[in-house]
Design an enzyme around this catalytic site. Structure first.
Site, mmCIF file in Angstrom:
data_model
loop_
_atom_site.group_PDB
_atom_site.id
_atom_site.type_symbol
_atom_site.label_atom_id
_atom_site.label_comp_id
_atom_site.label_asym_id
_atom_site.label_seq_id
_atom_site.Cartn_x
_atom_site.Cartn_y
_atom_site.Cartn_z
ATOM 1 N N GLU A 296 -13.201 14.599 78.619
ATOM 2 C CA GLU A 296 -12.201 14.649 79.687
ATOM 3 C C GLU A 296 -11.821 13.217 80.073
ATOM 4 O OE1 GLU A 296 -12.019 16.642 84.177
ATOM 5 O OE2 GLU A 296 -13.875 15.749 83.450
ATOM 6 N N LYS A 355 -6.801 22.668 82.354
ATOM 7 C CA LYS A 355 -7.969 23.035 83.159
ATOM 8 C C LYS A 355 -7.568 24.027 84.237
ATOM 9 C CE LYS A 355 -11.715 20.755 85.760
ATOM 10 N NZ LYS A 355 -12.198 19.447 86.252
ATOM 11 N N CYS A 407 -15.520 20.227 82.213
ATOM 12 C CA CYS A 407 -16.363 19.628 83.253
ATOM 13 C C CYS A 407 -16.777 20.629 84.327
ATOM 14 C CB CYS A 407 -15.627 18.418 83.850
ATOM 15 S SG CYS A 407 -16.703 17.295 84.790
#
Length: 541
Positions: A296, A355, A407
């Site tokens: 990321e 995301k 994440c």
């Protein structure tokens, strides 16, 4: 002779004696509070980076002993102290770089959920087989905490502290709710068994009901037996063949939040490490991977808007000769997205994933005006809110389907499961932990990925900008990992799998069942309390 009962007059006792006894009484009243807080600290110590997973059992044993038989009001206060003892040290990383206020506020708010759980456990502690109901109440509290406010914050679920524990196979049975439930049930059962044993060993032994003793022993034994029985669900067999994967950790120029101001340097670092990998492949020292995974924020310079960033990524892909999954920040139609881009060495960008579960106060600011009034620096750091994606991310590279959970998303059960039910044969968790320095955060997150590997029986890769990056087999074993704040790469042939564990098939149903058990126990406890009060009132009348 007539004898009359009279009250004992203690006023003639020396003042120092009365004061000493008064202090002793106050200290005795503080014992439950201190025990609750310290057992919360004990639970924290059971979490990574330590491998002391078993400390969760005495932590819950003490909590159960402290709460048993108390009023719901006392349970509320003692639960809050337990929550603070656990969450304050666990979440200290949230204050790195931004100060202690966010850390203290988050811990205080999240501990409120534990306070409610404490009240619930106190309420059900008078029921037969009370550890069962109490463990379900804890699971219900975790379910609520994972959903509200602002989409929830599942960090600190009991399951995430059990990556090295004997209960881990239960993740494949019913996911993190069942794994956490088993740990809490076993801990509460140990506490209840100890309490009953002490009653028998008193100078004036108190009779112990056989049913209570059996319930306590089953609370300890059933979770352990279930974990052993679940072992066959844990496998790293290559059902769909293998893929050779490369994980790149390029590192960042400096620690902390200001790494974002050095976006081009971070991109160059990851390109440089990829080219170093390419040189090793050319020299025959390293096998050529089927694809390369960057973390990321490895290119916060939008390659769709800046040709120089696109050129750097393209050159890196051509040097290694295979597609690269790049973490970038892109802007479309005036909206920011935290995006993974699959970059083909010949075709350029071919697939993307946005995301879906973005981080409140990190990627967007709820209550922006209020936050700005408290800390204007925060609003300047998050000057524009990110937007959330809508579709699960699964990249197809040759014969391999890679599920993506970026994440923070790894903490959410449904987000990870979605990638597997949409066909992922392995999972990647690209992350950026540079903001949090060398705190325990990266190890806590790595443990989550290990639990997810077992939960869904998938290889999990964790590419991180600054570490710790890792490759995790479907049985939760870390086969390779990097250090922190070093440039490095990992290359390994990993198994691909397509079978679905019971946890993947069932999804949220085990959690829902445990929430219903908690509701049933609380309803029973409330009803019993009402009946007791009515009986007392009738006797007094």
């Amino acid at each position: 002779m007539t004898v009359t009962a009279t009250s004992v007059d203690r006023s003639d006792r020396p003042a120092p004696v009365r004061a000493a006894r008064s202090r002793g009484a106050r200290l005795r009243r503080l014992v439950p509070a201190a025990a609750a807080a310290l057992s919360g600290v004990l639970l924290y110590v059971s979490f990574p980076p330590r491998t002391l997973w078993w400390l969760a059992l005495p932590a819950f044993a003490v909590l159960g002993l402290v709460l048993r038989g108390r009023s719901w009001k006392a349970g509320l206060g003692l639960g809050y102290l337990f929550g603070l003892g656990f969450l304050l040290p666990l979440l200290v990383w949230t204050g790195v770089e931004v100060g202690s206020v966010p850390w203290l506020a988050l811990s205080a708010v999240e501990a409120l959920f534990v306070a409610l759980v404490g009240a619930g456990i106190a309420a059900v502690s008078r029921l037969p087989a009370w550890p069962l109901w109490a463990a379900a109440v804890w699971t219900a509290g975790e379910a609520a905490r994972a959903r509200v406010p602002f989409g929830g914050f599942p960090w600190g679920k009991i399951a995430f502290g059990q990556a090295d524990g004997v209960f881990l196979p239960l993740a494949a049975v019913g996911g993190t709710p069942v794994l956490g439930f088993a740990v809490v049930l076993c801990g509460l059962g140990l506490g209840e068994a100890a309490r009953l044993l002490l009653r028998r060993r008193r100078p004036d032994p108190v009779p112990v009901r056989r049913g209570a003793a059996v319930a306590a022993l089953l609370s300890v034994a059933v979770p352990v037996v279930a974990a052993v029985a679940a072992r066959p669900l844990v496998s790293d067999a290559a059902e769909d063949g293998t893929a050779t994967v490369a994980v790149i950790q390029g590192n960042v120029p400096r620690l902390g939040l200001d790494f974002n101001s050095q976006r081009r340097a971070v991109l160059d670092y990851h390109a440089r490490e990829t080219e170093r990998l390419a040189a090793e492949i050319k020299a025959g020292r390293t096998p050529r991977p089927d694809f390369v995974l960057w973390p990321e924020n490895s290119s916060d310079v939008d390659p769709f808007a800046y040709p120089d960033a696109a050129y750097v990524i393209g050159e890196a892909a051509r040097s290694v000769g295979v597609p690269i999954s790049v973490g970038s920040v892109v802007e479309r139609d005036g909206r920011l997205y935290n995006e993974q881009i699959l970059w083909d060495p010949h075709k350029g960008p071919v697939q993307t994933y946005d995301k879906r579960r973005i981080q409140p106060f990190g990627e967007y600011l709820p209550l922006r005006s209020l936050v700005g009034a408290v800390n204007s620096d925060w609003t300047s750091m998050v000057h524009q809110d990110f937007s959330a994606g809508r579709k699960p991310g699964v990249f197809t590279v040759g014969h391999t389907r890679i599920g993506l959970t970026t994440c923070y998303e790894a903490a959410f059960d449904g987000v990870v499961r979605d990638t597997v039910t949409h066909g992922a044969q392995m999972i990647s968790v690209p992350s950026n932990n540079a903001t949090f320095d060398r705190s325990e955060m990266t190890y806590q997150q790595l443990a989550m990925s290990r639990v997810r590997a077992v939960e869904h029986s998938r290889t999990v890769t964790v590419p991180v900008t600054s570490g710790v990056s890792a490759i995790i087999l479907p049985d939760g074993t870390i086969t390779q990992k990097t250090g922190m704040f070093v440039a490095d790469h990992l290359v390994q042939k990993v198994p691909l799998r397509s079978s679905l564990t019971p946890a993947t098939r069932l999804g949220a149903l085990p959690e829902l069942a445990l929430v219903l058990v908690a509701a049933g126990g609380l309803g029973w406890a409330v009803g019993a309390g009402v009946r007791r009060r009515r009986g007392t009132e009738e006797e007094q009348a």
